[in-house]
Structure formats: structure tokens, C-alpha cells
Design a protein around this motif. Structure first.
Motif, PDB file in Angstrom:
ATOM      1  N   PHE A 152       5.262  -5.008   3.821  1.00  0.00           N
ATOM      2  CA  PHE A 152       4.608  -6.338   3.116  1.00  0.00           C
ATOM      3  C   PHE A 152       3.238  -6.353   3.457  1.00  0.00           C
ATOM      4  O   PHE A 152       2.869  -6.078   4.603  1.00  0.00           O
ATOM      5  CB  PHE A 152       5.351  -7.433   3.673  1.00  0.00           C
ATOM      6  CG  PHE A 152       6.878  -7.687   3.335  1.00  0.00           C
ATOM      7  CD1 PHE A 152       7.173  -8.055   1.974  1.00  0.00           C
ATOM      8  CD2 PHE A 152       7.731  -7.223   4.284  1.00  0.00           C
ATOM      9  CE1 PHE A 152       8.771  -8.013   1.880  1.00  0.00           C
ATOM     10  CE2 PHE A 152       9.076  -7.184   3.957  1.00  0.00           C
ATOM     11  CZ  PHE A 152       9.432  -7.526   2.853  1.00  0.00           C
ATOM     12  N   ALA A 153       2.198  -6.764   2.350  1.00  0.00           N
ATOM     13  CA  ALA A 153       0.904  -7.091   2.818  1.00  0.00           C
ATOM     14  C   ALA A 153       0.630  -8.095   1.621  1.00  0.00           C
ATOM     15  O   ALA A 153       1.090  -8.184   0.736  1.00  0.00           O
ATOM     16  CB  ALA A 153      -0.031  -5.655   2.505  1.00  0.00           C
ATOM     17  N   GLY A 154      -0.510  -9.022   2.268  1.00  0.00           N
ATOM     18  CA  GLY A 154      -0.714 -10.129   1.286  1.00  0.00           C
ATOM     19  C   GLY A 154      -1.590 -11.242   2.006  1.00  0.00           C
ATOM     20  O   GLY A 154      -1.973 -11.051   2.979  1.00  0.00           O
ATOM     21  N   PRO A 155      -1.884 -12.336   1.210  1.00  0.00           N
ATOM     22  CA  PRO A 155      -2.505 -13.495   1.931  1.00  0.00           C
ATOM     23  C   PRO A 155      -1.694 -13.773   3.147  1.00  0.00           C
ATOM     24  O   PRO A 155      -0.531 -13.745   3.424  1.00  0.00           O
ATOM     25  CB  PRO A 155      -2.367 -14.433   1.076  1.00  0.00           C
ATOM     26  CG  PRO A 155      -2.099 -14.043  -0.187  1.00  0.00           C
ATOM     27  CD  PRO A 155      -1.244 -12.810   0.094  1.00  0.00           C
ATOM     28  N   PRO A 156      -2.591 -14.140   4.537  1.00  0.00           N
ATOM     29  CA  PRO A 156      -2.095 -14.251   5.672  1.00  0.00           C
ATOM     30  C   PRO A 156      -0.919 -15.576   5.553  1.00  0.00           C
ATOM     31  O   PRO A 156       0.159 -15.312   6.240  1.00  0.00           O
ATOM     32  CB  PRO A 156      -3.338 -14.879   6.485  1.00  0.00           C
ATOM     33  CG  PRO A 156      -4.252 -14.323   5.655  1.00  0.00           C
ATOM     34  CD  PRO A 156      -4.094 -14.049   4.454  1.00  0.00           C
ATOM     35  N   ALA A 157      -0.879 -16.347   4.503  1.00  0.00           N
ATOM     36  CA  ALA A 157       0.110 -17.522   4.647  1.00  0.00           C
ATOM     37  C   ALA A 157       1.552 -16.854   4.180  1.00  0.00           C
ATOM     38  O   ALA A 157       2.439 -17.253   4.755  1.00  0.00           O
ATOM     39  CB  ALA A 157      -0.576 -18.574   3.796  1.00  0.00           C
ATOM     40  N   ALA A 158       1.373 -15.953   3.166  1.00  0.00           N
ATOM     41  CA  ALA A 158       2.415 -15.553   2.595  1.00  0.00           C
ATOM     42  C   ALA A 158       3.322 -14.582   3.554  1.00  0.00           C
ATOM     43  O   ALA A 158       4.298 -14.618   3.725  1.00  0.00           O
ATOM     44  CB  ALA A 158       2.292 -14.842   1.301  1.00  0.00           C
ATOM     45  N   VAL A 159       2.241 -13.670   4.207  1.00  0.00           N
ATOM     46  CA  VAL A 159       2.982 -12.955   5.391  1.00  0.00           C
ATOM     47  C   VAL A 159       3.419 -13.811   6.342  1.00  0.00           C
ATOM     48  O   VAL A 159       4.641 -13.426   6.888  1.00  0.00           O
ATOM     49  CB  VAL A 159       1.619 -12.074   5.950  1.00  0.00           C
ATOM     50  CG1 VAL A 159       2.462 -11.066   7.000  1.00  0.00           C
ATOM     51  CG2 VAL A 159       1.357 -11.133   5.064  1.00  0.00           C
ATOM     52  N   ARG A 204       2.431 -13.187  -4.771  1.00  0.00           N
ATOM     53  CA  ARG A 204       1.309 -12.922  -4.037  1.00  0.00           C
ATOM     54  C   ARG A 204       1.370 -11.534  -2.987  1.00  0.00           C
ATOM     55  O   ARG A 204       0.554 -11.296  -2.447  1.00  0.00           O
ATOM     56  CB  ARG A 204       0.371 -13.811  -3.670  1.00  0.00           C
ATOM     57  CG  ARG A 204      -0.016 -14.811  -4.821  1.00  0.00           C
ATOM     58  CD  ARG A 204      -0.956 -15.719  -4.240  1.00  0.00           C
ATOM     59  NE  ARG A 204      -0.314 -16.754  -3.057  1.00  0.00           N
ATOM     60  CZ  ARG A 204      -1.015 -17.265  -2.300  1.00  0.00           C
ATOM     61  NH1 ARG A 204      -2.429 -17.142  -2.079  1.00  0.00           N
ATOM     62  NH2 ARG A 204      -0.513 -18.059  -1.187  1.00  0.00           N
ATOM     63  N   LEU A 205       2.628 -11.443  -2.566  1.00  0.00           N
ATOM     64  CA  LEU A 205       2.883 -10.519  -1.582  1.00  0.00           C
ATOM     65  C   LEU A 205       3.358  -9.217  -1.979  1.00  0.00           C
ATOM     66  O   LEU A 205       4.251  -9.258  -3.168  1.00  0.00           O
ATOM     67  CB  LEU A 205       4.249 -11.023  -0.960  1.00  0.00           C
ATOM     68  CG  LEU A 205       4.410 -10.646   0.654  1.00  0.00           C
ATOM     69  CD1 LEU A 205       3.234 -11.098   1.435  1.00  0.00           C
ATOM     70  CD2 LEU A 205       5.575 -11.328   1.344  1.00  0.00           C
ATOM     71  N   ARG A 206       2.584  -8.000  -1.678  1.00  0.00           N
ATOM     72  CA  ARG A 206       2.959  -6.815  -1.945  1.00  0.00           C
ATOM     73  C   ARG A 206       4.074  -6.208  -1.377  1.00  0.00           C
ATOM     74  O   ARG A 206       3.885  -6.579  -0.201  1.00  0.00           O
ATOM     75  CB  ARG A 206       1.607  -6.085  -2.255  1.00  0.00           C
ATOM     76  CG  ARG A 206       0.618  -6.475  -3.471  1.00  0.00           C
ATOM     77  CD  ARG A 206      -0.337  -5.411  -3.368  1.00  0.00           C
ATOM     78  NE  ARG A 206      -1.204  -5.547  -2.068  1.00  0.00           N
ATOM     79  CZ  ARG A 206      -1.787  -4.500  -1.553  1.00  0.00           C
ATOM     80  NH1 ARG A 206      -1.355  -3.227  -2.044  1.00  0.00           N
ATOM     81  NH2 ARG A 206      -2.435  -4.667  -0.515  1.00  0.00           N
ATOM     82  N   ARG A 207       4.920  -5.453  -1.893  1.00  0.00           N
ATOM     83  CA  ARG A 207       6.066  -4.735  -1.207  1.00  0.00           C
ATOM     84  C   ARG A 207       6.179  -3.330  -1.494  1.00  0.00           C
ATOM     85  O   ARG A 207       6.006  -2.814  -2.556  1.00  0.00           O
ATOM     86  CB  ARG A 207       7.185  -5.762  -1.510  1.00  0.00           C
ATOM     87  CG  ARG A 207       8.273  -4.891  -0.797  1.00  0.00           C
ATOM     88  CD  ARG A 207       9.543  -5.727  -0.696  1.00  0.00           C
ATOM     89  NE  ARG A 207      10.516  -4.926  -0.226  1.00  0.00           N
ATOM     90  CZ  ARG A 207      11.863  -5.534   0.239  1.00  0.00           C
ATOM     91  NH1 ARG A 207      12.273  -6.802  -0.139  1.00  0.00           N
ATOM     92  NH2 ARG A 207      12.703  -4.743   0.622  1.00  0.00           N
ATOM     93  N   ALA A 208       6.182  -2.564  -0.557  1.00  0.00           N
ATOM     94  CA  ALA A 208       6.706  -1.020  -0.808  1.00  0.00           C
ATOM     95  C   ALA A 208       7.854  -0.563   0.298  1.00  0.00           C
ATOM     96  O   ALA A 208       8.044  -1.366   1.157  1.00  0.00           O
ATOM     97  CB  ALA A 208       5.394  -0.008  -0.354  1.00  0.00           C
TER      98      ALA A 208
END
Lengths: 833, 229
Positions: free
Chosen positions: A215-222, A83-87
């Protein structure tokens, strides 16, 4: 009388009071102070709000990790969350070529998905209307900002050379969320697809490259990534979050606005002098009325209440008018600095009004209240005996209140107790110096009275007779003129002196990222371009890990520079001899017998920032290898020689085997510079940095910033005019009397007015002299102590100061006093009787 | 002993009034042991040469200054027992003034000058009463004029209107015609006595104009700070 009728009574008198000159000058002094504070305050608050609004997107991500080395995808366990996007973003400076032209750019190579937060905005043509776009540049294409496209004369579709490859320019980059780490972005930006990066061959071991994982995504994943990074600290990684970024920017803005605040401080302090003078006169003029009112039954409370209510109403009106003027002036500052702030600014907050109101209150309590306080004790007997006056305030009350107000004003404007103390000391020293110089100048006028005509004699006699008032006016205008001359003339002179001291043939091109195997061929190529002695200096990158066996992470560094040294990788070199523009000031430089010994020579800046001394041990991580050395010598470096220089220099043979690149700097004449394009084609990994272009940009920024300070300094002159008006008012009765006597004795109105004009022209001339001398002296001090330059003031400085001062003070003073001397003598003398 | 009546019911009463000030050559007595009683409705002129202490006596009687010794009572109230604000309040209720130099506030119009004592007393009908008072002294058409736009005589009329507008039982006048030419002075004196009679006030007048003093019921002469007769 109850409070309400008292207030009504006071308000009814307000309009009359404002029509009387004293209250109007008081109003003007307060309004100028409020305007100068709110102008700066509104601007700072708009910029801060702009930054806060973009805080979530300035990282282009929720969490960002910066490193000098590539960050392997698998390194962070929690980052493998679906669920975590990455670039990725890889950034470095390099030269971009189009035909014979080149331009230094900040390359940002990004992977699909960038930016994870915020939007990139692009335009079809330079400076054209921009719209958001959801993709990154296609392979083989680049997006360039308007500045670069214009500088290289590019139209969309043109081909540009970046390192070893050619790319097509397709869109104009108008905005990317993470474009500015500070307010000012020095190098123009280039956005490209990371997949094209290998073809450029620009990224080599030892290259100055920043790798970022976004990184961006749901707060828990971040949060999981953040927690992992905290649990597994890696000093090579720098974790950045939106809040932290916004904090850094916030403090940068606060520093900048504090600086502008200092520019408006002079105006506020002069306005305070105006407040004190006009309030004194205002209070003096009320004494008779107060005596009569007390005779007719008014109580002390009523008398003071009415005066305070009127003062409060004048303050409120001044706050309103000053705030309006400040808002208008703010748009001027924003316009002057528009090219430095590449964002649309939101509306200002109301906070600057609160700060200005608090400052105004301090001015009123400290400078206007003391002359009003004794009013309530005016003896009613004064209606019968004019010689009876209110008792003076107890000894020390008025200076005490003024001093307290001064500290309150300083604190409100700079918000830093230590700085307030320094400033107060500085103001005392500068004020005393200016006052002493002003006093000497005023005394000097006595000498010239003998040889001039009647009008001038009358004018000069007035200057020396009104000693303190004259000194005050000379200092008020002298200070305003000094600031303006310093910024408008002396700054330019110093810039030219510095350029001259650097020398016409100082290196103007830096070549970095030179591979050792390319060095011989590059040396020959540079010799062919007319630069035969290019020094090839080795560069490797290393990170400090410990000082005297204590990890740097556990150490506290007071300065921002110290913290940066501790966190980031440093360029370092080795050398058999000290660089020609270095001087060893402590310890011993190494001889051949010392080569290979674990020693290091540090610059004075590194010593100060890291709190080091001779003999201290420093541990480094050099490309993964630990190395511990001792401080063997300390060097003072002349950085403005434009030759390669380093904070850290090691003896030869110590770092043999570490992979590095070379760096050089050369002077290329205008005719040889087009050859750089060919050079860059032959050696695609080399980055050429054009020092002239960077200096030109730095100069633009300084020009703009000092223009803004000059603009704010205009308030200082406005405050000077207020002080002058207050001084004219204080002498109004005296002037009316003198004018009546002179005219009764047969002087024409023109003669009397000429005398007044002569008086103010003389005051203006003295202010101009003082301002020019102050600016020249400050310029000399700065040149001598801060930059080790010679400085001879431009004659223009004196002419501008004298003409400006004479014109400004002469005209405004004569205009202000015109009406007084115009009163028919009979009327003046009758009024006095 | 008081020159004039004594006992209760006096509008103004002074006993043993002494004023001493410091001077470079030591203490200087300006007024020594002055006793004075003024009945309600009586008109009294205080006369004497320059420096006799007339203005000092007036200031002490009106509570504008405090005596070194002795006491003053207005309508039975001992001024020595009041603080400055108390004396001011008493003046607001009981006393009116007319001065030699008019003492108008230059930034107020004629009407506003006359309204001033009423406003200080919190009178809600100040404007109406002040307009009437100015009309009574013949200045109904000059309400909006500022003092500088009025002649000396007109300014003193405004001052008289202001003195009577609060209907004070006691009026002090300090050389009310001193700044005016003979004819104007006579007209002003006429107006002052007319208004005083109409209001039924007690009038204490300081003057060295014998003709003006002669219009009063009683003359108190001062010489070198003492009552001479």
C-alpha cells in the motif's frame, strides 16, 4: 608559566619528540589502533547509511502486509480508499530451466503498479549499465538478474521454463527496491507478471509461498489501514513498515559490524600494550630533562603540563594519521565484500572517528598516563645524584587505570555490558594461556644454547634473559598469526572435514511441493535416475496459536528464532517412526496404539526457542482447524544429514484430512543430474532445490566474510610490529652497551648483527609455533564441541606459522635493532661515561 | 657560628644544616650542623675529600634537597617555608647552575638549551638573550649544534652561558672542571670567573681542585660532614 606559553613550549618540542624513537612508537601504536577501528567503523557506517537511505523504499511501499495465504482485496475495509494505491507481490523459491541447465531462483510475481515506492532498474545485458523502468514485465516475459542469466547462459530473447509454462527472458533485473531483507540475498531473483502465475502451476496448497499486499498513498490513508490492522489483529498477517524494516536491518548491520570490531579488538589491545611500553620508555627518558628543568625553575604543574600537552599532540596526530589510514583500509574491506553488498554505498559518517578518539583517549589515560604521572615529582636533586628517581605511583593506581581503560575500550567497541564482561574474562583466559605457553617456550630456549654457534648462543641468551619482554613479543605475534592461520588454514580444513563427514552420497537435491497423487510416478522416475529409495515425507503448514492455553501473542520469547516460530507458519509432518538421524532424548516415541493421539514430538531447537518441556500443551491452527497437542517427546536432530527433517512431528492419523504436499531428498550423481530438467517438465509443480549450489553460495559468503576478517587482522600484525619496536627500544641502551663490549673484544659487526638476527628469528619461531598451536587447538575445540567432527591439523599450518613468524619477526626485529648495534663502540662507551 | 660574615644582607645563609639518611646499618649523618653565610658578590669554594658531604651541602643550599634539620635562606627567603614549586620559582629567579656533567638536554640545540631557563621564566626575548650569551662564551657559530656535536669544553661553555643568561644573583657550580682535561679545565675556570665578575654574582663552588678553590675569596673545607675550616 601560563597555559599558552606552556603549550607553545610543548609543541615546539613535539617534532623533536617524534624524531626520538619512543614518541614515534607511541604515535605508531595509537595510529594502528585508530586505523583498525576507523576502517571497520567507516565501513559499517557506510552500509548503515546505505540502508537508511533506502529505508523508505526497501518495502517498495509505505505499508506492506505479508501472509502465507492470499490476502483478499476486500478484507481490509480502509484499504478500499480510492487514494490508496495497492499492488500484490507473490514470492517463492523454485528452479528455473533452460535446456538441460537449471538454477534456483526467488520468484517475485507482481501486479501492475509495483513497486509503489522506489524504482526497478534493468539492464540490456548481464552486468550492463542499468536504468530505471516504470513498468512491470509484460505477460509472457521474465526479467532475471545477472547471476541467473550468466549461470544459465541466457541472452535476452531466450526462452526459459518455469513450472508448467515457458516464458521469454527480455531484460536483466539490476535492482528492485525490496530485493534484500538482509544484506545478503541468497537466491538470485526473477521478476514476472503475476498474471502468468497460474500457468506455471507452481502455487499449490501447502506450497511455501509468501503473499504481500503493498500500500502507498497519503499518510492519512496509510494510517487508517494501520489503525484498522491494529484494531483487528490477525496473527496470520505480518504488517511491515519502513521504520521497522530499517530497525531490523540496522540491528543486523550492528551485529555484523560488532563481529568485525572483534577482529580489530585484538589489534587495539596489542596496540595498548605498545602504548604502555613506549610511554614507559618515553617517560623514563624524560626524567633527566625534567630534573634539570625543575632545577632551573620549572614547577610541577609546568612539567606535567608539558608532558600532557605533548602526549595530547601525539594523540591528535595519531588520530589524524590513523583516520586517514583507516579510510584507505576501509575501501579494501568494501572491495572484498563488494559481491555481498549489492548497493552503492554513500559516504561514511564521522561517528567512527569519535569512537576511535574516545578509545584512543582511554588508551592514553589507562596506559600512557600512569608512567608520566610520577614525572612531576622528579626530585631536582637528580641533577647531582643519578640514583635519585621519581617516587612510584601509589600501589594499585596503574593497574586500576589500565583495567578501567580496558573495560572502556571493550565497551566502546562492542556496546554490550554483558558481552564486555564475557570478553574481559575471555581475554584474561586466552591471555593467561598464551602467556603461559610463551613463557614455557622462552624457557625452552635455554636448553638449546649449548649446541649452537656464538651468534645463536648470544641471540638465544638474549631471548631467555629478556624473559618478560620476550614473552610479550611471542604472545603479540603469536596472537596475530593465530587469527590469520585460523581463518586461512583451519577454516578450510574444517570445511573439508565437514564435507567428508556428510558423506559423498549425502542427498544433494531437495524436491518440494510434491502433490500426493504424483508421488508414485515421481518415485519411479527417481529410481530410473539412480535414486530408488527416495523417502516421501508429508508436509503441512500450521501456525502456533497458544502454549498451555496462553495465546502466543501474549508471550515473550527471548530469541529471534522464538519470535519467528511464534509469528510464522511452520512446516510439520507426521511419522510412525523417528527419522533415522533423530534421537529421542526425553519422553517416549509413539507406538501403533498411540496413533491419532494428540501428541507432538519437538526438536531441541524448538524446545529452547519456545521455552517448552515435556507435557506442555501447544495449540496450532492447521489450515483453519484448531488442534491442541501435548509434548510427548524431545528429539535431537542432525540437520546436516540433508534429509527432510522437522522441528515438529505428529503421530500418524492425527492430521488425516489436512491438505499437504510431500517432500523428499535424493543423491543424484553428476550424470543423472541433467535428468532433473526432464523431471521438472513432467512434474511442473515440484520445486527442485540444488543443495550443492546453495552450499557453494554459502561458502562464497563465508569466504568473503572471513577474507574481510583476515584483512582486519592484518592490523593485529601491525600492532605486533609496534610491540616489537617498543621492546627493541626498551633494550636499546643495553644492546648498545653489549654491542660495544662485543666489538671491543673483537667481534665483527656481522657477528653482532647475526646474534641480533638469531634472537629475533628465535622469537619469530616461537611466535609461529604458538600461533600454529593456538590455531590447531582452537580448530580442534570447534570441531569437537561445536560440530562433532574429527580434526587433524594440516601440516601446512605448522610450516606457515613457523616460516611466517620467523620471517616477519626476524626481519622486522633485525631491521629495528640494526642501527643500535651499528653505533661505533667508542661512541657508545663514551656516551655512557 | 658562621664561617664568614653573618647578619642581614647575605646572599646565602645556612644554619645548623643537618642531613641524615637511612642506611642498612641505621641512620647515617651525611652533614652535621653546618653554618654558612655568603655575602653578595663573594666567591666561596667548598672543598673536601670524596664523601665529605660537598654535593649534599650544595643540594641543600640550592634547595634541590631538604635538610633533616636546620635552615637555608637565599636572599633572605627561608627555603623551609616554601614548597617544592616555591623553591623552583625562587631558583628560576635567583639561582644559576653549572654542573660537572654539563647537564645539557641532548635533544635540544645549544641555543635551545640556553633559552630554556628564560622560557621557563616567560621571557619573550629568550632567543635574542640566549644568542648573545652564547656569543659571549665564544660559541656564536655553534648555536644550532646539538650537545653530542660539541666537545666537553664546548658543552661546559654552553652550560656557563645558560647559567648566566638569566643574570642570577647567586651561582652554584658543582665540580665545573671535573670532567675536563687540565688545559680545557683552566680555560673553563677562567671563563667562569670572568662571567661571574662581569655579572657581579655570588658564586658558591664545590671542587676538590685546590688551584680552582684558590681563585675564590674564601674556602670552606668539609670533612666527614662537618665544617673543618
Amino acid at each position: 608559566m601560563k597555559p599558552l606559553p606552556m603549550l607553545r613550549f610543548a609543541l615546539r618540542g613535539l617534532w623533536r619528540e617524534l624524531r626520538s624513537g619512543e614518541a614515534l612508537v607511541l604515535f605508531g601504536a595509537l595510529a594502528v589502533a585508530v586505523a583498525s577501528m576507523t576502517a571497520v567503523g567507516f565501513f559499517a557506517s557506510r552500509v548503515s547509511a546505505g540502508v537508511a537511505r533506502e529505508a523508505t523504499q526497501v518495502l517498495a511501499a509505505d505499508l506492506r502486509i505479508d501472509s502465507a495465504n492470499p490476502i483478499p482485496a476486500g478484507e481490509l475495509a480502509p484499504a478500499r480508499n480510492d487514494r490508496l494505491r495497492r499492488a500484490e507481490e507473490i514470492s517463492f523459491p523454485t528452479a528455473l530451466f533452460h535446456g538441460d541447465r537449471s538454477q534456483l531462483v526467488a520468484v517475485n510475481a507482481v501486479t501492475p503498479g509495483y513497486p509503489l515506492r522506489g524504482r526497478v532498474r534493468v539492464a540490456a545485458v548481464p552486468y550492463g549499465p542499468a536504468g530505471a523502468i516504470a513498468t512491470i514485465p509484460a505477460r509472457g516475459t521474465v526479467w532475471l538478474d545477472s547471476r541467473t542469466a550468466t549461470a544459465l547462459g541466457l541472452r535476452p530473447g531466450a526462452s526459459v521454463r518455469l513450472g508448467a509454462t515457458r516464458l521469454r527472458f527480455t531484460r536483466v533485473l539490476a535492482f528492485r527496491p525490496d530485493q534484500s531483507v538482509g544484506l545478503v540475498s541468497l537466491a538470485p531473483a526473477l521478476l514476472m507478471n503475476a498474471a502468468d502465475l497460474p500457468a506455471t502451476a507452481l502455487v499449490q496448497p501447502g506450497s511455501r509461498v509468501t503473499y504481500a499486499a503493498l500500500f502507498a498513498g497519503p499518510p492519512a490513508a496509510v494510517a487508517a489501514v494501520r489503525a484498522y490492522l491494529r484494531a483487528h489483529p490477525d496473527p496470520a498477517l505480518r504488517v511491515r513498515e519502513a521504520a521497522e524494516n530499517s530497525r531490523e536491518l540496522g540491528s543486523a548491520i550492528e551485529r555484523a559490524s560488532r563481529f568485525l570490531n572483534l577482529a580489530s579488538l585484538a589489534a587495539v589491545l596489542l596496540a595498548a600494550v605498545g602504548v604502555a611500553m613506549s610511554a614507559r620508555r618515553w617517560a623514563g627518558r624524560r626524567i633527566d630533562g625534567v630534573a634539570l628543568m625543575k632545577c632551573l625553575g620549572a614547577t610541577q604543574r609546568f612539567v606535567l603540563g608539558v608532558a600532557l600537552a605533548e602526549l595530547g599532540a601525539i594523540g591528535a596526530l595519531a588520530l589524524l594519521a590513523g583516520t586517514l589510514a583507516g579510510a584507505i583500509a576501509e575501501s579494501g574491506i568494501a572491495w572484498l565484500l563488494r559481491s555481498l553488498i549489492e548497493r552503492d554505498l554513500p559516504a561514511a559518517s564521522a561517528r567512527p572517528i569519535a569512537v576511535a578518539a574516545a578509545t584512543e583517549l582511554a588508551m592514553l589515560l589507562g596506559f600512557a598516563l600512569p608512567p608520566l604521572m610520577p614525572l612531576k615529582r622528579t626530585p631536582p636533586l637528580r641533577v647531582l645524584r643519578r640514583d635519585v628517581a621519581p617516587p612510584r605511583l601509589r600501589h594499585g593506581v596503574a593497574p586500576g587505570l589500565a583495567l578501567a581503560a580496558l573495560f572502556a575500550i571493550l565497551w566502546l567497541m562492542v556496546r554490550d555490558t554483558a558481552l564486555v564482561v564475557d570478553l574481559a574474562a575471555g581475554i584474561a583466559v586466552v591471555g593467561a594461556a598464551l602467556a603461559a605457553a610463551g613463557f614455557a617456550l622462552v624457557r625452552l630456549t635455554r636448553r638449546f644454547r649449548g649446541g649452537v654457534g656464538v651468534a645463536w648462543r648470544y641471540g638465544l641468551a638474549n631471548v631467555s634473559r629478556r624473559g618478560i619482554a620476550s614473552v610479550l613479543q611471542v604472545v603479540a605475534f603469536g596472537l596475530g598469526l593465530m587469527i590469520l592461520l585460523l581463518l586461512a588454514v583451519v577454516r578450510g580444513d574444517l570445511m573439508r572435514e565437514w564435507r567428508a563427514s556428510v558423506g559423498a552420497r549425502a542427498p544433494n537435491e531437495f524436491l518440494i511441493n510434491i502433490r500426493p497423487q504424483d508421488a508414485p510416478a515421481l518415485r519411479r522416475a527417481l529410481a530410473a535416475l539412480g535414486a530408488p529409495d527416495a523417502p516421501m515425507v508429508p508436509v503441512i503448514r500450521a501456525r502456533i496459536t497458544a502454549i498451555d492455553a496462553r495465546p502466543v501473542a501474549s508471550l515473550h520469547f527471548a530469541s529471534a528464532r522464538g519470535r519467528a516460530f511464534a509469528q510464522r507458519e511452520q512446516n510439520l509432518t507426521w511419522s510412525a517412526d523417528p527419522m533415522p538421524d533423530n534421537r529421542v532424548i526425553a519422553g517416549r516415541w509413539w507406538g501403533p496404539a498411540d496413533y491419532g493421539k494428540p501428541w507432538v514430538s519437538i526438536s531441541t531447537e524448538y524446545r529452547d526457542a519456545m521455552h517448552l518441556k515435556l507435557g506442555d500443551s501447544i495449540s496450532f491452527d492447521v489450515a483453519g482447524e484448531p488442534l491442541t497437542v501435548r509434548v510427548a517427546s524431545i528429539r535431537r536432530v542432525r540437520w546436516d544429514s540433508f534429509r527432510p527433517n522437522f522441528f515438529l512431528v505428529f503421530p500418524p492419523r492425527l492430521l488425516d484430512g489436512a491438505a499437504g504436499t510431500l517432500i523428499t531428498s535424493v543423491y543424484l550423481g553428476p550424470r543423472a543430474r541433467p535428468g532433473l530438467a526432464e523431471l521438472a517438465r513432467r512434474f511442473p509443480t515440484i520445486t527442485v532445490i540444488d543443495v550443492d549450489a546453495i552450499l557453494a553460495q554459502v561458502r562464497t559468503i563465508i569466504d568473503r566474510a572471513s577474507l574481510a576478517v583476515q584483512y582486519v587482522s592484518l592490523f593485529t600484525l601491525a600492532a605486533g610490529v609496534i610491540v616489537l619496536l617498543a621492546a627493541v627500544q626498551a633494550t636499546r641502551d643495553e644492546r648498545r652497551h653489549e654491542s660495544a663490549i662485543l666489538r671491543t673484544l673483537g667481534a665483527s659487526r656481522f657477528t653482532v648483527l647475526s646474534g641480533v638476527a638469531a634472537e629475533f628469528a628465535a622469537l619469530g619461531l616461537l611466535s609461529g609455533l604458538l600461533g600454529a598451536a593456538g590455531a590447531a587447538g582452537t580448530g580442534w575445540w570447534v570441531a569437537h564441541h561445536l560440530f562433532a567432527l574429527r580434526y587433524a591439523p594440516d601440516p601446512k599450518l605448522w610450516w606457515l606459522g613457523i616460516l611466517g613468524g620467523t620471517g616477519l619477526v626476524g626481519v622486522s626485529g633485525t631491521l629495528a635493532a640494526r642501527r643500535v648495534v651499528g653505533t661505533p663502540p667508542a661512541q657508545s662507551l663514551r656516551a655512557e661515561a | 657560628m658562621y664561617p664568614g660574615p653573618s647578619g642581614a644582607g647575605l646572599a646565602l645563609e645556612a644554619s645548623g644544616l643537618t642531613k641524615t639518611v637511612d642506611s642498612p646499618s641505621g641512620p647515617l649523618t651525611i652533614l652535621a650542623d653546618v653554618d654558612l653565610g655568603v655575602r653578595a658578590g663573594e666567591t666561596v669554594a667548598i672543598v673536601g675529600p670524596s664523601g665529605a658531604g660537598k654535593s649534599t651541602l650544595l643540594a641543600l643550599l640550592a634547595g634541590l634537597d631538604t635538610p633533616t634539620r636546620g635552615r637555608v635562606a637565599i636572599a633572605g627567603t627561608d627555603l623551609g617555608r616554601l614548597d617544592e614549586d616555591g623553591r623552583a620559582a625562587l631558583r628560576g629567579r635567583q639561582v644559576g647552575f653549572v654542573f660537572q656533567s654539563f647537564q645539557l638536554i641532548p635533544s635540544l640545540t645549544a641555543l635551545e638549551n640556553v633559552m630554556l631557563p628564560l622560557e621557563l621564566a616567560g621571557d619573550p626575548n629568550a632567543r635574542v638573550a640566549a644568542t648573545a650569551a652564547l656569543t659571549e662564551v665564544g660559541l656564536g657559530a655553534r648555536l644550532a649544534h646539538y650537545p653530542r656535536q660539541l666537545s666537553g669544553g664546548e658543552q661546559q661553555r654552553v652550560a656557563i652561558a645558560r647559567a648566566f643568561v638569566t643574570r642570577p644573583p647567586l651561582l652554584f657550580a658543582d665540580e665545573p672542571t671535573g670532567n675536563l682535561d687540565g688545559a680545557t679545565g683552566r680555560r673553563i675556570a677562567q671563563l667562569l670567573f670572568e662571567r661571574n665578575r662581569a655579572a657581579g654574582s655570588t658564586l658558591v663552588l664545590v671542587t676538590h681542585d685546590r688551584e680552582l678553590a684558590a681563585r675564590c675569596d674564601r674556602i670552606v673545607a668539609l670533612d666527614a660532614g662537618r665544617v673543618a675550616g
